[in-house]
Design a protein around this motif. Structure first.
Motif, PDB file in Angstrom:
ATOM      1  N   ASP A   1       3.886   3.784 -14.797  1.00  0.00           N
ATOM      2  CA  ASP A   1       2.484   4.162 -14.961  1.00  0.00           C
ATOM      3  C   ASP A   1       1.977   5.013 -13.797  1.00  0.00           C
ATOM      4  N   VAL A   2       2.520   4.799 -12.587  1.00  0.00           N
ATOM      5  CA  VAL A   2       2.178   5.688 -11.478  1.00  0.00           C
ATOM      6  C   VAL A   2       2.589   7.114 -11.814  1.00  0.00           C
ATOM      7  N   ALA A   3       3.805   7.265 -12.342  1.00  0.00           N
ATOM      8  CA  ALA A   3       4.258   8.592 -12.768  1.00  0.00           C
ATOM      9  C   ALA A   3       3.440   9.083 -13.956  1.00  0.00           C
ATOM     10  N   GLY A   4       3.054   8.162 -14.836  1.00  0.00           N
ATOM     11  CA  GLY A   4       2.305   8.531 -16.025  1.00  0.00           C
ATOM     12  C   GLY A   4       0.936   9.110 -15.730  1.00  0.00           C
ATOM     13  N   VAL A   5       0.331   8.708 -14.620  1.00  0.00           N
ATOM     14  CA  VAL A   5      -0.971   9.264 -14.250  1.00  0.00           C
ATOM     15  C   VAL A   5      -0.824  10.453 -13.306  1.00  0.00           C
ATOM     16  N   GLY A   6       0.412  10.943 -13.148  1.00  0.00           N
ATOM     17  CA  GLY A   6       0.629  12.182 -12.413  1.00  0.00           C
ATOM     18  C   GLY A   6       0.650  12.063 -10.907  1.00  0.00           C
TER      19      GLY A   6
ATOM     20  N   GLN B   1      -8.050   0.855 -11.959  1.00  0.00           N
ATOM     21  CA  GLN B   1      -7.466  -0.475 -11.799  1.00  0.00           C
ATOM     22  C   GLN B   1      -6.782  -0.869 -13.101  1.00  0.00           C
ATOM     23  N   LEU B   2      -5.501  -1.180 -13.011  1.00  0.00           N
ATOM     24  CA  LEU B   2      -4.734  -1.609 -14.184  1.00  0.00           C
ATOM     25  C   LEU B   2      -4.006  -2.904 -13.852  1.00  0.00           C
ATOM     26  N   ALA B   3      -4.085  -3.871 -14.747  1.00  0.00           N
ATOM     27  CA  ALA B   3      -3.501  -5.189 -14.486  1.00  0.00           C
ATOM     28  C   ALA B   3      -2.550  -5.595 -15.605  1.00  0.00           C
ATOM     29  N   PHE B   4      -2.018  -6.815 -15.472  1.00  0.00           N
ATOM     30  CA  PHE B   4      -1.176  -7.471 -16.480  1.00  0.00           C
ATOM     31  C   PHE B   4       0.183  -6.790 -16.639  1.00  0.00           C
ATOM     32  N   TYR B   5       0.825  -6.428 -15.519  1.00  0.00           N
ATOM     33  CA  TYR B   5       2.194  -5.915 -15.551  1.00  0.00           C
ATOM     34  C   TYR B   5       3.174  -7.081 -15.428  1.00  0.00           C
ATOM     35  N   GLU B   6       4.202  -7.075 -16.261  1.00  0.00           N
ATOM     36  CA  GLU B   6       5.215  -8.119 -16.199  1.00  0.00           C
ATOM     37  C   GLU B   6       6.236  -7.855 -15.110  1.00  0.00           C
ATOM     38  N   ASN B   7       6.475  -6.591 -14.764  1.00  0.00           N
ATOM     39  CA  ASN B   7       7.447  -6.273 -13.726  1.00  0.00           C
ATOM     40  C   ASN B   7       7.059  -4.983 -13.013  1.00  0.00           C
ATOM     41  N   LEU B   8       7.742  -4.730 -11.899  1.00  0.00           N
ATOM     42  CA  LEU B   8       7.394  -3.582 -11.066  1.00  0.00           C
ATOM     43  C   LEU B   8       7.814  -2.259 -11.685  1.00  0.00           C
ATOM     44  N   GLU B   9       8.837  -2.279 -12.548  1.00  0.00           N
ATOM     45  CA  GLU B   9       9.252  -1.040 -13.204  1.00  0.00           C
ATOM     46  C   GLU B   9       8.121  -0.439 -14.025  1.00  0.00           C
ATOM     47  N   HIS B  10       7.313  -1.293 -14.657  1.00  0.00           N
ATOM     48  CA  HIS B  10       6.199  -0.793 -15.455  1.00  0.00           C
ATOM     49  C   HIS B  10       5.142  -0.138 -14.573  1.00  0.00           C
ATOM     50  N   ILE B  11       4.945  -0.657 -13.361  1.00  0.00           N
ATOM     51  CA  ILE B  11       4.023  -0.013 -12.434  1.00  0.00           C
ATOM     52  C   ILE B  11       4.563   1.357 -12.041  1.00  0.00           C
ATOM     53  N   VAL B  12       5.859   1.438 -11.763  1.00  0.00           N
ATOM     54  CA  VAL B  12       6.482   2.724 -11.420  1.00  0.00           C
ATOM     55  C   VAL B  12       6.254   3.730 -12.548  1.00  0.00           C
TER      56      VAL B  12
ATOM     57  N   LEU C   1       0.859  -1.175   0.000  1.00  0.00           N
ATOM     58  CA  LEU C   1       0.000   0.000   0.000  1.00  0.00           C
ATOM     59  C   LEU C   1       0.902   1.234   0.000  1.00  0.00           C
ATOM     60  N   CYS C   2       0.698   2.128  -0.948  1.00  0.00           N
ATOM     61  CA  CYS C   2       1.557   3.307  -1.072  1.00  0.00           C
ATOM     62  C   CYS C   2       0.716   4.569  -1.002  1.00  0.00           C
ATOM     63  N   ASP C   3       1.023   5.456  -0.042  1.00  0.00           N
ATOM     64  CA  ASP C   3       0.384   6.763  -0.013  1.00  0.00           C
ATOM     65  C   ASP C   3       0.843   7.562  -1.220  1.00  0.00           C
ATOM     66  N   ALA C   4      -0.070   8.341  -1.803  1.00  0.00           N
ATOM     67  CA  ALA C   4       0.260   9.070  -3.030  1.00  0.00           C
ATOM     68  C   ALA C   4      -0.394  10.441  -3.008  1.00  0.00           C
ATOM     69  N   GLU C   5       0.183  11.364  -3.803  1.00  0.00           N
ATOM     70  CA  GLU C   5      -0.369  12.703  -3.979  1.00  0.00           C
ATOM     71  C   GLU C   5      -0.376  13.043  -5.458  1.00  0.00           C
ATOM     72  N   ASN C   6      -1.341  13.880  -5.852  1.00  0.00           N
ATOM     73  CA  ASN C   6      -1.325  14.391  -7.215  1.00  0.00           C
ATOM     74  C   ASN C   6      -0.755  15.804  -7.229  1.00  0.00           C
ATOM     75  N   GLY C   7      -0.787  16.457  -8.382  1.00  0.00           N
ATOM     76  CA  GLY C   7      -0.181  17.773  -8.516  1.00  0.00           C
ATOM     77  C   GLY C   7      -0.837  18.854  -7.691  1.00  0.00           C
ATOM     78  N   ARG C   8      -2.053  18.615  -7.236  1.00  0.00           N
ATOM     79  CA  ARG C   8      -2.770  19.593  -6.417  1.00  0.00           C
ATOM     80  C   ARG C   8      -2.628  19.337  -4.926  1.00  0.00           C
ATOM     81  N   GLY C   9      -1.816  18.315  -4.558  1.00  0.00           N
ATOM     82  CA  GLY C   9      -1.646  17.980  -3.160  1.00  0.00           C
ATOM     83  C   GLY C   9      -2.740  17.117  -2.585  1.00  0.00           C
TER      84      GLY C   9
END
Length: 259
Positions: A218-223, A205-216, A167-175
């Motif tokens: 996409d997390v950045a990709g959605v801001g 919800q996004l699935a079917f990642y082959e490795n954790l780098e791709h999740i990293v 579980l990872c706490d996250a913030e967007n560009g607006r805080g």
């Protein structure tokens, strides 16, 4: 049925080869169409991926659909489609276009729609279509949905053998704050992530990642920015291993851990 002026976010999309007569030069040309799958996510028109991502929940398309038009924000569409399949597609007039291999003119969606949809079904029955598997986003799409299924099936997290690891706490560009969940399917060795609002409502919800780098990526990709990580089960060695692997993936992607 055509759905217009919706935002699209998907990791399930297919490039379908087609052959039609160009309405510009009249020659028979090879090109391509894009089909997105049932796990694709839809949201309101002109959705801002950088600032609205912790507010409005996404809904699944739940069918296959031919992409009539792609416009609005299209950076990764250009990167992963137009730049990789430059003989089939080009970015013109603010959107993605199928093009003639001879004269380079646009091939209008009504011209290629039937060829692309029939080709997808025919190739799908023979297991000859390939899910590109990278995330693309457009803030304005028009889709024509298929009627009836194909051999391709989608599995959700809860009924697909996934276990919650991190579980990872996250913030967007607006805080604004939210939560990123990281799941893993041992049998298929695939990862998935779910993004929740601060109140706990699942937004994405996004699935079917082959490795954790791709999740990293996409997390950045959605801001989103990750601020803190927690184990789903404090005493689980499996979760602890996932934490270590995720830290390594973050470092390889250029992230630094605060003390």
């Amino acid at each position: 049925m055509t759905t217009q002026d919706r935002s699209l976010l998907t990791k399930e999309w297919y490039v379908v080869p087609i052959s039609v007569d160009c309405s510009g030069c009249g020659a028979q040309t090879r090109s391509g169409g894009i089909v997105v799958g049932p796990s694709s996510l839809m949201n309101t028109a002109s959705f801002d991926l950088d600032s609205d991502n912790l507010k409005s929940p996404w809904g699944k398309l739940e069918s296959f659909a031919f992409v009539e038009s792609v416009a609005g924000r299209t950076e990764n569409v250009e990167r992963f489609i137009a730049n990789r399949y430059h003989s089939m597609f080009a970015m013109k007039d603010g959107g993605l276009k199928s093009i003639c291999e001879h004269c380079g003119e646009n091939l209008p969606a009504p011209l290629i729609r039937v060829a692309a949809m029939n080709g997808f079904v025919r190739l799908g029955q023979k297991r000859l279509v390939n899910n590109e598997g990278v995330m693309i986003f457009s803030s304005k799409v028009a889709l024509t949905e298929f009627h009836g299924g194909t051999w391709i099936e989608d599995s959700g997290l809860r009924d697909g053998g996934y276990a919650l690891l991190l579980l990872c706490d996250a913030e967007n560009g607006r805080g604004e704050t939210g939560l990123v969940e990281i799941w893993h399917n041992v049998a298929r060795n695939e990862y998935a992530m779910a993004i929740k609002a601060h109140e706990g409502d699942e937004l994405l919800q996004l699935a079917f990642y082959e490795n954790l780098e791709h999740i990293v990526d996409d997390v950045a990709g959605v801001g989103l920015v990750l601020t803190q990580m927690h184990l789903a089960q404090d005493e689980s060695p499996y979760c602890k291993l996932a934490r270590d692997l995720f830290f390594e993936a973050l470092k390889r992607s250029g992230y630094e851990q605060d003390d």
